[in-house]
Write a protein that holds these residues in place. Structure first.
Motif, mmCIF file in Angstrom:
data_model
loop_
_atom_site.group_PDB
_atom_site.id
_atom_site.type_symbol
_atom_site.label_atom_id
_atom_site.label_comp_id
_atom_site.label_asym_id
_atom_site.label_seq_id
_atom_site.Cartn_x
_atom_site.Cartn_y
_atom_site.Cartn_z
ATOM 1 N N ASP A 7 1.013 -1.278 0.005
ATOM 2 C CA ASP A 7 0.041 -0.075 -0.115
ATOM 3 C C ASP A 7 0.962 1.356 0.011
ATOM 4 O O ASP A 7 0.357 2.578 -0.348
ATOM 5 C CB ASP A 7 -0.805 -0.022 1.247
ATOM 6 C CG ASP A 7 -1.969 -1.026 0.931
ATOM 7 O OD1 ASP A 7 -2.229 -1.324 0.009
ATOM 8 O OD2 ASP A 7 -2.902 -1.006 2.137
ATOM 9 N N LYS A 8 2.087 1.055 0.215
ATOM 10 C CA LYS A 8 3.001 2.363 0.639
ATOM 11 C C LYS A 8 3.069 3.136 -0.843
ATOM 12 O O LYS A 8 3.216 4.324 -0.496
ATOM 13 C CB LYS A 8 4.287 1.824 1.111
ATOM 14 C CG LYS A 8 4.434 1.286 2.351
ATOM 15 C CD LYS A 8 5.877 0.842 2.839
ATOM 16 C CE LYS A 8 5.964 0.584 4.254
ATOM 17 N NZ LYS A 8 6.885 -0.222 4.823
ATOM 18 N N LEU A 9 3.072 2.426 -1.797
ATOM 19 C CA LEU A 9 3.246 3.338 -3.113
ATOM 20 C C LEU A 9 1.945 3.840 -3.585
ATOM 21 O O LEU A 9 1.971 4.374 -4.879
ATOM 22 C CB LEU A 9 4.196 2.612 -3.926
ATOM 23 C CG LEU A 9 5.635 2.324 -3.599
ATOM 24 C CD1 LEU A 9 6.367 1.657 -4.700
ATOM 25 C CD2 LEU A 9 6.174 3.488 -3.082
ATOM 26 N N LYS A 10 0.750 3.689 -2.857
ATOM 27 C CA LYS A 10 -0.365 3.828 -3.526
ATOM 28 C C LYS A 10 -0.653 5.667 -3.836
ATOM 29 O O LYS A 10 -0.206 6.207 -2.993
ATOM 30 C CB LYS A 10 -1.659 3.465 -2.609
ATOM 31 C CG LYS A 10 -2.118 2.083 -3.182
ATOM 32 C CD LYS A 10 -3.496 2.071 -2.015
ATOM 33 C CE LYS A 10 -4.377 0.837 -2.545
ATOM 34 N NZ LYS A 10 -5.258 0.570 -1.600
ATOM 35 N N ASN A 11 -1.307 5.905 -4.834
ATOM 36 C CA ASN A 11 -1.631 7.114 -5.090
ATOM 37 C C ASN A 11 -0.422 8.299 -4.965
ATOM 38 O O ASN A 11 -0.551 8.969 -4.151
ATOM 39 C CB ASN A 11 -2.799 7.938 -4.291
ATOM 40 C CG ASN A 11 -3.909 7.048 -4.241
ATOM 41 O OD1 ASN A 11 -4.101 6.518 -5.312
ATOM 42 N ND2 ASN A 11 -4.549 6.785 -3.030
ATOM 43 N N PRO A 12 0.737 7.826 -5.627
ATOM 44 C CA PRO A 12 1.910 8.738 -5.528
ATOM 45 C C PRO A 12 1.659 10.028 -6.008
ATOM 46 O O PRO A 12 0.880 10.472 -6.968
ATOM 47 C CB PRO A 12 2.925 7.959 -6.507
ATOM 48 C CG PRO A 12 2.030 7.410 -7.476
ATOM 49 C CD PRO A 12 0.818 6.843 -6.736
ATOM 50 N N LYS A 13 2.545 10.950 -5.474
ATOM 51 C CA LYS A 13 2.555 12.409 -5.677
ATOM 52 C C LYS A 13 3.240 12.302 -7.217
ATOM 53 O O LYS A 13 4.254 11.536 -7.355
ATOM 54 C CB LYS A 13 3.428 13.401 -4.589
ATOM 55 C CG LYS A 13 2.776 13.379 -3.571
ATOM 56 C CD LYS A 13 1.457 14.631 -3.476
ATOM 57 C CE LYS A 13 0.983 14.877 -2.163
ATOM 58 N NZ LYS A 13 -0.027 15.748 -2.170
#
Ligand SMILES: *[C@@H]1O[C@H](CO)[C@@H](O)[C@H](O)[C@H]1NC(C)=O
Ligand SMILES: *[C@@H]1O[C@H](CO)[C@@H](O)[C@H](O)[C@H]1NC(C)=O
Length: 410
Positions: free
Chosen positions: A366-372
């Motif tokens: 989940d850590k890389l979800k919806n990156p800036k």
């Protein structure tokens, strides 16, 4: 701003010399620590001065290397020519010997390829006119502290003077920096030249296959085609909404240093950003960085930039060394009639995908979800900041990368 720095420095010098001196392996001496911090102040002054120059596009300055060239000026100088160097380096109370050994120690530390795992090749050369006779003492100590070579050069024969300077630079950078200058203006001064090649080695590499051609917007109406490299990861990031800037910090190998990018949201001249850019503001931004999922796209380009810093250093207070009638550089040759007529600071930098292996365990979590998004397709400013010493290894801006012009579509 300058005065504030100066006051802060005097405090630092006092408290640092009161502290017990550290001498264990790899622990910087107090003098080197002070000089690291002060070279960071120098970074912003030099950058700002350079940015104000007309016709300057890309900027690439290594403040720690400029500091060491200032040290070289002090080594060759006497009296107020020396004290001016110390004032610029906010090191008025540092003894000569400590100045030279501190600068040498700092540069050795931050450019050590083994512990740093980055490519940073630095060569220095001092050229004097045919009439100069270098003193043995100067030759020895400038080699020892500043790894500087010397030559006489016949400046009256401009063409061959320029080509021997450029040949030396090309040779010392494995041809990465083929041209330091097109001209030498004067025939009676000494010239100091730094020729460098720097290649960041990322703590985690970019995907070698994920490189493609994209447009880089030099301005709203001028786009060039560049290669772009991409990767998504967890990075220190801050979205400065009130200033409409994105700040991203990406570690280099072994996390000993990092590249800090400062980029406006949209394409615009960098003046607005540069007005904000001070050491204090950088510290504020650094304090607000938070680990964030970011999809990063950066130009994969090489840049070669050569600045003549003679005038800028004069503006920062090195008024005597650069003035023929006032300079006392008599420790170089025993004679007082030489002055610093140019200080060429030439760097080649290669932005590439290379780095250590990516820690893949993070993918699919989940850590890389919806990156800036950090999509560097328009001018930005960057710094290479050392973690251990806080020195600024490079400061610069990418305004016009090399690339074919693309016609803008409507
Ligand atoms: C950095 O480390 C990697 C992996 O150990 C190595 O392959 C590479 O050559 C090193 N690069 C430099 C510039 O030292
Ligand atoms: C330097 O170059 C000029 C112009 O080519 C020449 O006239 C002069 O003799 C040269 N001086 C020396 C010391 O070689």
């Amino acid at each position: 701003m300058w005065v504030t720095n100066l006051v802060a420095l005097v405090f630092q010098v006092t408290s640092a010399s009161a502290a017990t001196s550290a001498s264990a392996d790899n622990v910087l001496s107090n003098h080197a620590t002070i000089l690291a911090d002060n070279s960071a102040s120098l970074a912003f002054s030099l950058y700002q001065n350079m940015a104000r120059e007309k016709n300057t596009e890309n900027i690439l300055i290594s403040p720690v290397v400029v500091a060491s060239s200032l040290g070289l000026v002090a080594l060759g100088g006497k009296a107020s020519t020396v004290s001016q160097v110390k004032t610029i380096l906010n090191a008025a109370k540092v003894k000569d010997e400590q100045l030279h050994s501190g600068l040498a120690e700092l540069l050795t530390e931050v450019s050590d390829p083994k512990t740093r795992n980055v490519t940073w090749k630095i060569s220095n050369h001092l050229y004097g006119p045919s009439s100069i006779n270098f003193l043995d003492d100067f030759i020895k100590s400038s080699k020892k502290y500043y790894n500087c070579d010397h030559s006489k050069i016949n400046f009256s024969d401009k063409k061959s003077a320029v080509s021997s300077i450029n040949e030396w630079a090309a040779k010392s950078t494995d041809s990465k920096m083929p041209e330091v200058t097109k001209d030498v203006e004067t025939t009676d001064g000494v010239i100091i030249i730094n020729a460098m090649f720097f290649k960041p080695h990322w703590d985690e590499q970019f995907h070698h296959q994920l490189v493609d051609n994209r447009g880089f917007l030099v301005s709203r109406s001028y786009t060039v085609s560049v290669q772009m490299m991409h990767r998504t990861g967890l990075f220190d990031f801050y979205d400065d909404k009130s200033n409409k800037l994105s700040i991203l910090s990406m570690p280099l190998a072994h996390k000993k240093s990092s590249v800090v990018f400062i980029m406006p949201y949209h394409v615009e001249p960098l003046e607005r950003l540069e007005k904000l850019l001070t050491k204090k503001q950088l510290d504020i931004w650094m304090g607000k960085l938070q680990q964030t999922a970011v999809a990063v796209s950066l130009p994969k380009v090489s840049m070669e930039v050569s600045h003549n810093l003679q005038k800028q250093l004069g503006e920062l207070g090195l008024t005597e060394a650069v003035d023929k009638s006032k300079a006392d550089l008599s420790r170089i040759s025993g004679r007082k009639d030489f002055y610093l007529s140019s200080m060429f600071h030439a760097s080649a930098m290669e932005w590439d995908t290379d780095g250590n292996e990516i820690d893949a365990s993070i993918f699919g979590t989940d850590k890389l979800k919806n990156p800036k998004l950090f999509y560097a397709d328009h001018p930005f400013t960057f710094l290479v900041k050392d973690q251990k010493t806080n020195a600024i290894l490079f400061i610069g801006r990418v305004v016009r990368p090399k690339g074919e012009k693309i016609r803008d579509e409507l």
